[in-house]
Design an enzyme around this catalytic site. Structure first.
Site, mmCIF file in Angstrom:
data_model
loop_
_atom_site.group_PDB
_atom_site.id
_atom_site.type_symbol
_atom_site.label_atom_id
_atom_site.label_comp_id
_atom_site.label_asym_id
_atom_site.label_seq_id
_atom_site.Cartn_x
_atom_site.Cartn_y
_atom_site.Cartn_z
ATOM 1 N N ASN A 106 0.943 -1.683 0.135
ATOM 2 C CA ASN A 106 -0.021 0.200 -0.106
ATOM 3 C C ASN A 106 0.548 1.201 0.602
ATOM 4 O O ASN A 106 2.170 1.120 0.062
ATOM 5 C CB ASN A 106 -0.634 0.129 1.606
ATOM 6 C CG ASN A 106 -0.042 -0.045 2.467
ATOM 7 O OD1 ASN A 106 0.846 0.396 2.600
ATOM 8 N ND2 ASN A 106 -0.904 -1.736 2.931
ATOM 9 N N LYS B 191 -10.395 -1.118 18.917
ATOM 10 C CA LYS B 191 -9.921 -2.111 19.050
ATOM 11 C C LYS B 191 -8.800 -1.068 20.284
ATOM 12 O O LYS B 191 -7.671 -1.443 20.995
ATOM 13 C CB LYS B 191 -8.544 -1.336 18.014
ATOM 14 C CG LYS B 191 -8.403 -1.237 16.550
ATOM 15 C CD LYS B 191 -7.505 -1.221 15.551
ATOM 16 C CE LYS B 191 -8.426 -0.970 13.657
ATOM 17 N NZ LYS B 191 -7.081 -1.839 13.122
ATOM 18 N N ASP C 184 -4.557 -5.842 5.320
ATOM 19 C CA ASP C 184 -5.520 -5.678 6.095
ATOM 20 C C ASP C 184 -5.655 -8.021 5.570
ATOM 21 O O ASP C 184 -5.870 -8.405 5.787
ATOM 22 C CB ASP C 184 -6.485 -5.493 5.607
ATOM 23 C CG ASP C 184 -6.833 -4.552 6.525
ATOM 24 O OD1 ASP C 184 -5.942 -4.125 6.788
ATOM 25 O OD2 ASP C 184 -6.852 -3.490 5.966
ATOM 26 N N PRO D 137 -2.857 -10.898 10.731
ATOM 27 C CA PRO D 137 -3.996 -9.850 12.280
ATOM 28 C C PRO D 137 -3.745 -8.915 12.298
ATOM 29 O O PRO D 137 -2.809 -7.835 10.979
ATOM 30 C CB PRO D 137 -2.920 -10.355 13.353
ATOM 31 C CG PRO D 137 -1.162 -11.075 11.947
ATOM 32 C CD PRO D 137 -2.578 -11.232 10.615
ATOM 33 N N ASP D 138 -4.555 -8.756 13.076
ATOM 34 C CA ASP D 138 -4.272 -6.781 13.378
ATOM 35 C C ASP D 138 -3.341 -6.576 14.886
ATOM 36 O O ASP D 138 -4.035 -7.032 15.555
ATOM 37 C CB ASP D 138 -5.620 -6.857 14.205
ATOM 38 C CG ASP D 138 -5.775 -5.097 14.537
ATOM 39 O OD1 ASP D 138 -4.984 -4.552 14.280
ATOM 40 O OD2 ASP D 138 -7.015 -4.104 13.620
HETATM 41 O O1 C5P Z 1 -8.397 -1.179 11.300
HETATM 42 P P1 C5P Z 1 -7.405 0.031 10.212
HETATM 43 O O2 C5P Z 1 -6.099 -0.528 9.486
HETATM 44 O O3 C5P Z 1 -7.729 0.964 9.522
HETATM 45 O O4 C5P Z 1 -6.366 0.431 11.380
HETATM 46 C C1 C5P Z 1 -5.342 1.386 11.553
HETATM 47 C C2 C5P Z 1 -4.567 0.889 12.557
HETATM 48 O O5 C5P Z 1 -4.652 -0.364 13.390
HETATM 49 C C3 C5P Z 1 -3.443 1.515 12.457
HETATM 50 O O6 C5P Z 1 -2.307 2.080 13.560
HETATM 51 C C4 C5P Z 1 -2.709 0.270 11.804
HETATM 52 O O7 C5P Z 1 -1.033 0.298 12.027
HETATM 53 C C5 C5P Z 1 -2.801 -0.627 12.695
HETATM 54 N N1 C5P Z 1 -3.019 -2.039 12.228
HETATM 55 C C6 C5P Z 1 -2.597 -2.912 12.715
HETATM 56 N N2 C5P Z 1 -3.122 -4.063 11.856
HETATM 57 C C7 C5P Z 1 -3.377 -4.774 10.836
HETATM 58 C C8 C5P Z 1 -4.228 -3.234 10.767
HETATM 59 C C9 C5P Z 1 -4.164 -2.100 11.080
HETATM 60 O O8 C5P Z 1 -1.969 -3.680 13.531
HETATM 61 N N3 C5P Z 1 -3.668 -6.011 9.930
#
Ligand code: C5P
Length: 401
Positions: A210, A341, A279, A305-306
């Protein structure tokens, strides 16, 4: 939240060929929002004109102790009062000798003697002048007197020789000045930062990524270091130099970023997820380059994973900060993300304003509400975010007692 006033820097320029680099230093300081008052010695005017520095700083340049523009005849007092720092770049061997001995025979040396603020000098001279015992004695004396010595560097010299004595580059001096002046709001804290994009390989040559330059994450790493923190930076592929004093882990994929974060998170007091983590990743990574066929193709993607949500869900999580890049309904989407989160602070920006740019316009969302910051260079925004994190952290510790 606290607003910082513009810094006032007196930039002293003495006689040396490196005086041309002072022009770039003025530009960097001004771009960062500082007010710069240039004061030059007579010898400096032989290398670069006051007109150049006046145009860059937007202020008249002073060279003379008896300048009639200061009506009470005390230019040395008028110029040094209210300054946050005096930076001498370049500092010649002669000027350092005067400083070390408290001599005050021109405007710049007199205002250094009359100062109430930190003094930083960036030496610039031929290597033998630098190595000379007298210069080394003077440098040691200045260090004992609390003067910060920035550099010098080693390398090609204007005289054709190679060695120690070159002035640091303008960007290095700028970084040193920021670091010396920053309030040590995060002293003793371990800060873990993710930055840049991730790259999810599809085969040995292709992948999904990205558009993230890493500039915001690197600026936050720099600001946290300047605030006295120990910084671990987990960085995706970017074209940026990491701050020398950060511990840096370079990774490609979200899975590698996750592994690096897991490794370092236990010792972190603060986690700042600035990275634009993909994602999804391809379900399968081909060991060989996928060959073109005569037909369309589809890719099956699986979720990554988030990382931020995982860190925030740990039994004893660090103070967590997330970034939300949205293309619409900024505050609404960002706040929903903050709650989902479970992070203390979400920094929201419009993706179309932030990606790759040197400037950013962000809104901070926390339990107390919204704080919109004015558009500014990412270095300035980073300092404000660090100050906000420090203030929230202090408030959290107080309410826990
Ligand atoms: O859900 P989104 O990607 O928009 O959220 C952004 C935040 O979540 C950022 O701080 C990003 O570093 C973190 N993030 C993460 N792991 C992911 C997706 C996002 O830590 N897989």
């Amino acid at each position: 939240m606290a607003q910082t006033r513009n810094r006032r820097i007196v930039l002293g320029i003495t006689g040396g060929i490196a005086a041309y680099k002072a022009a770039e230093l003025v530009r960097l300081l001004i771009k960062d929002g500082s007010e710069v008052q240039v004061v030059m010695t007579q010898a400096a005017c032989g290398f670069i004109t006051p007109a150049t520095l006046q145009a860059l700083s937007g202020k008249p340049v002073f060279t003379d102790l008896w300048d009639s523009r200061v009506t009470d005849g005390m230019a040395h007092i008028a110029l040094s009062r209210g300054a946050d720092a005096i930076v001498i770049a370049p500092a010649s061997a002669n000027f350092m000798a005067k400083l070390a001995n408290g001599l005050a025979d021109d405007l710049l040396s007199t205002l250094c003697l009359a100062r109430e603020c930190p003094l930083m000098v960036a030496p610039a001279m031929n290597r033998q002048m630098w190595e000379n015992k007298a210069t080394q004695r003077n440098v040691a004396q200045l260090a004992r007197d609390g003067v910060a010595i920035l550099g010098p560097a080693s390398g090609d010299q204007a005289c054709g020789e190679v060695g120690l004595g070159r002035m640091l580059e303008a960007q290095q001096i700028f970084d040193e000045v920021q670091s010396q002046l920053a309030p040590k709001l995060l002293a003793g804290k371990n800060v873990l930062i993710t930055a840049g994009p991730t790259f999810e390989a599809l085969d040995p040559v292709r992948g999904i990524t990205n558009r993230s330059s890493g500039k915001m994450g690197y600026a936050i790493a720099r600001a946290a270091l300047d605030a006295g923190a120990k910084v671990t930076l987990v960085s995706g592929p970017v074209h940026l130099d990491a701050p020398a004093s950060a511990r840096v882990e370079r990774i490609d994929s979200a899975a590698e970023m996750f592994a690096a974060v897991k490794k370092h998170v236990k010792s972190a007091d603060i986690f700042i997820g600035v990275a634009a983590v993909a994602d999804y990743r391809p379900e399968r990574v081909s060991a060989q380059k996928i060959k073109k066929k005569d037909d369309d193709m589809s890719l099956r993607l699986v979720q990554n994973p988030d990382i931020l949500a995982w860190v925030a869900a740990q039994p004893k999580p660090p103070f967590c900060v997330g970034f939300a890049a949205e293309s619409q309904k900024l505050n609404e989407f960002a706040d929903a993300k903050r709650r989902r989160k479970k992070v203390q602070l979400m920094v929201a920006n419009l993706a179309q304003h932030a990606i790759g740019a040197d400037d950013n316009e962000v809104t901070l969302l926390d339990d107390a509400g919204l704080h919109k910051l004015p558009r500014a260079p990412k270095t300035v925004v980073a300092r404000q975010i660090v100050a906000h994190v420090a203030a929230l952290g202090t408030a959290r510790r107080k309410t826990r007692k």
